[in-house]
Scaffold this motif. Structure first.
Motif, mmCIF file in Angstrom:
data_model
loop_
_atom_site.group_PDB
_atom_site.id
_atom_site.type_symbol
_atom_site.label_atom_id
_atom_site.label_comp_id
_atom_site.label_asym_id
_atom_site.label_seq_id
_atom_site.Cartn_x
_atom_site.Cartn_y
_atom_site.Cartn_z
ATOM 1 N N ARG A 1 88.882 -9.904 4.581
ATOM 2 C CA ARG A 1 88.032 -11.099 4.482
ATOM 3 C C ARG A 1 88.734 -12.141 3.622
ATOM 4 O O ARG A 1 89.338 -11.823 2.602
ATOM 5 C CB ARG A 1 86.673 -10.750 3.871
ATOM 6 C CG ARG A 1 85.738 -11.963 3.685
ATOM 7 C CD ARG A 1 84.423 -11.545 3.038
ATOM 8 N NE ARG A 1 83.617 -10.747 3.942
ATOM 9 C CZ ARG A 1 82.567 -10.010 3.562
ATOM 10 N NH1 ARG A 1 82.243 -9.951 2.271
ATOM 11 N NH2 ARG A 1 81.882 -9.312 4.440
ATOM 12 N N VAL B 1 87.899 -15.913 1.787
ATOM 13 C CA VAL B 1 86.840 -16.833 1.380
ATOM 14 C C VAL B 1 87.481 -18.095 0.816
ATOM 15 O O VAL B 1 88.445 -18.023 0.044
ATOM 16 C CB VAL B 1 85.916 -16.179 0.336
ATOM 17 C CG1 VAL B 1 84.783 -17.121 -0.052
ATOM 18 C CG2 VAL B 1 85.352 -14.860 0.858
ATOM 19 N N GLU C 1 81.024 -18.955 8.838
ATOM 20 C CA GLU C 1 81.183 -17.503 8.793
ATOM 21 C C GLU C 1 81.560 -17.062 10.196
ATOM 22 O O GLU C 1 80.762 -17.146 11.115
ATOM 23 C CB GLU C 1 79.877 -16.836 8.344
ATOM 24 C CG GLU C 1 80.018 -15.378 7.962
ATOM 25 C CD GLU C 1 78.742 -14.824 7.339
ATOM 26 O OE1 GLU C 1 78.742 -13.621 6.990
ATOM 27 O OE2 GLU C 1 77.759 -15.575 7.205
ATOM 28 N N LEU D 1 84.963 -16.863 5.546
ATOM 29 C CA LEU D 1 83.716 -17.287 4.934
ATOM 30 C C LEU D 1 83.949 -18.530 4.091
ATOM 31 O O LEU D 1 84.819 -18.545 3.223
ATOM 32 C CB LEU D 1 83.141 -16.178 4.043
ATOM 33 C CG LEU D 1 81.934 -16.572 3.173
ATOM 34 C CD1 LEU D 1 80.730 -16.920 4.032
ATOM 35 C CD2 LEU D 1 81.598 -15.463 2.190
ATOM 36 N N PRO E 1 81.285 -20.623 1.817
ATOM 37 C CA PRO E 1 79.885 -20.641 1.413
ATOM 38 C C PRO E 1 79.272 -22.031 1.372
ATOM 39 O O PRO E 1 78.058 -22.172 1.177
ATOM 40 C CB PRO E 1 79.922 -20.026 0.004
ATOM 41 C CG PRO E 1 81.284 -20.368 -0.493
ATOM 42 C CD PRO E 1 82.189 -20.308 0.704
ATOM 43 N N ALA F 1 76.962 -18.561 -1.804
ATOM 44 C CA ALA F 1 76.815 -17.273 -1.119
ATOM 45 C C ALA F 1 76.664 -16.156 -2.131
ATOM 46 O O ALA F 1 77.180 -16.235 -3.256
ATOM 47 C CB ALA F 1 78.005 -16.996 -0.211
ATOM 48 N N VAL G 1 77.330 -11.959 -2.347
ATOM 49 C CA VAL G 1 77.999 -10.830 -1.708
ATOM 50 C C VAL G 1 77.497 -9.560 -2.377
ATOM 51 O O VAL G 1 77.627 -9.387 -3.594
ATOM 52 C CB VAL G 1 79.527 -10.926 -1.831
ATOM 53 C CG1 VAL G 1 80.187 -9.740 -1.128
ATOM 54 C CG2 VAL G 1 80.025 -12.251 -1.242
ATOM 55 N N THR H 1 78.022 -7.111 2.196
ATOM 56 C CA THR H 1 77.198 -7.990 3.010
ATOM 57 C C THR H 1 77.079 -9.365 2.364
ATOM 58 O O THR H 1 77.025 -9.497 1.139
ATOM 59 C CB THR H 1 75.802 -7.401 3.223
ATOM 60 O OG1 THR H 1 75.189 -7.160 1.945
ATOM 61 C CG2 THR H 1 75.872 -6.099 3.997
ATOM 62 N N VAL H 2 77.024 -10.398 3.211
ATOM 63 C CA VAL H 2 77.026 -11.782 2.745
ATOM 64 C C VAL H 2 75.678 -12.431 3.034
ATOM 65 O O VAL H 2 75.138 -12.304 4.133
ATOM 66 C CB VAL H 2 78.148 -12.594 3.435
ATOM 67 C CG1 VAL H 2 78.064 -14.071 3.058
ATOM 68 C CG2 VAL H 2 79.512 -12.028 3.077
ATOM 69 N N ARG I 1 74.390 -16.278 2.907
ATOM 70 C CA ARG I 1 74.634 -17.693 2.635
ATOM 71 C C ARG I 1 73.291 -18.339 2.288
ATOM 72 O O ARG I 1 72.338 -18.236 3.038
ATOM 73 C CB ARG I 1 75.278 -18.376 3.837
ATOM 74 C CG ARG I 1 76.734 -17.969 4.017
ATOM 75 C CD ARG I 1 77.441 -18.839 5.019
ATOM 76 N NE ARG I 1 77.066 -18.524 6.391
ATOM 77 C CZ ARG I 1 76.719 -19.417 7.305
ATOM 78 N NH1 ARG I 1 76.656 -20.696 6.988
ATOM 79 N NH2 ARG I 1 76.409 -19.053 8.526
#
Length: 229
Positions: free
Chosen positions: A141, A143, A152, A162, A164, A180, A182, A187-188, A190
């Protein structure tokens, strides 16, 4: 729970709204993604508030670089960068400019705009050739922020992307502050938080005068204008 905050831009009321929301949601760690003070009416206060956070990881954005060296800023931003530097003082300006450009936390890579640049960002929709921005990223991932446009999605190569969104100056026509969360399982969430964005725009006009008009419009309208880039 990790709270991921990008692009605060000196908007203290937006930051306070996000911090309150994140704490109620259970955030105990913080990833701060750059562009902390530039353009807002409360640069020093914003840095002080962020400095109160424990278990926080900071990375540098182009805003910190510009405030440290206003001549490197895009021309419409130079006056604001000089004003911000005056408000922060040389020690704080130098400390922020010396922050790392990237961080890896919990197996996730964080950067400001993209791994190759603090100015070349990633858009919500896939663009031809964007894979060149991700060369060398080994984490599952990535960010980032900078564009102030939440996203996303997963690339064709399986890299999770990602953004945010922006705490202090969203550009997706929703003026609510964006960030965001986490979870410990990755798991995210937003999230968006309402605050008095019109008052923040008025404060920018009062602090920066004509040099703040474009920023004030962006806060009010939650969209980008071409003048500043």
């Amino acid at each position: 729970m990790l709270a991921v905050l990008y692009d605060v831009h000196g908007n203290l009321p937006a930051l306070d709204a996000v911090l309150a929301d994140a704490r109620v949601a259970g955030a105990s760690r913080w990833l701060l993604g750059g562009d902390y003070a530039l353009f807002g009416a409360w640069p020093a206060e914003t840095i002080a508030r962020l400095g109160e956070l424990t278990a926080a990881i900071w990375i540098r954005g182009n805003g910190e670089r510009w405030v440290n060296a206003p001549a490197e800023a895009l021309p419409p931003a130079r006056a604001a960068a000089r004003w911000c530097a005056d408000q922060l003082g040389p020690d704080t300006v130098a400390r922020l400019a010396a922050l790392p450009e990237q961080a890896v936390l919990d197996g996730v890579r964080y950067c400001h705009a993209s791994p190759v640049s603090d100015m070349i960002g990633v858009l919500p929709e896939s663009q031809p050739g964007e894979g060149a921005l991700f060369i060398g990223v080994r984490e599952p991932r990535l960010v980032f922020g900078h564009t102030h446009l939440p996203l996303e999605r997963v690339t064709d190569q399986g890299l999770e992307l990602l953004n945010p969104g922006s705490v202090g100056m969203p550009f997706d026509r929703d003026p609510r502050a964006a960030y965001a969360l986490v979870g410990d399982d990755g798991t995210v969430q937003r999230r968006r938080v309402a605050y008095d964005h019109a008052a923040s725009a008025a404060a920018v006009r009062a602090a920066l005068g004509a040099d703040g008009e474009l920023v004030a419009r962006r806060i009010e309208q939650a969209r980008v204008d071409p003048e500043m880039g």
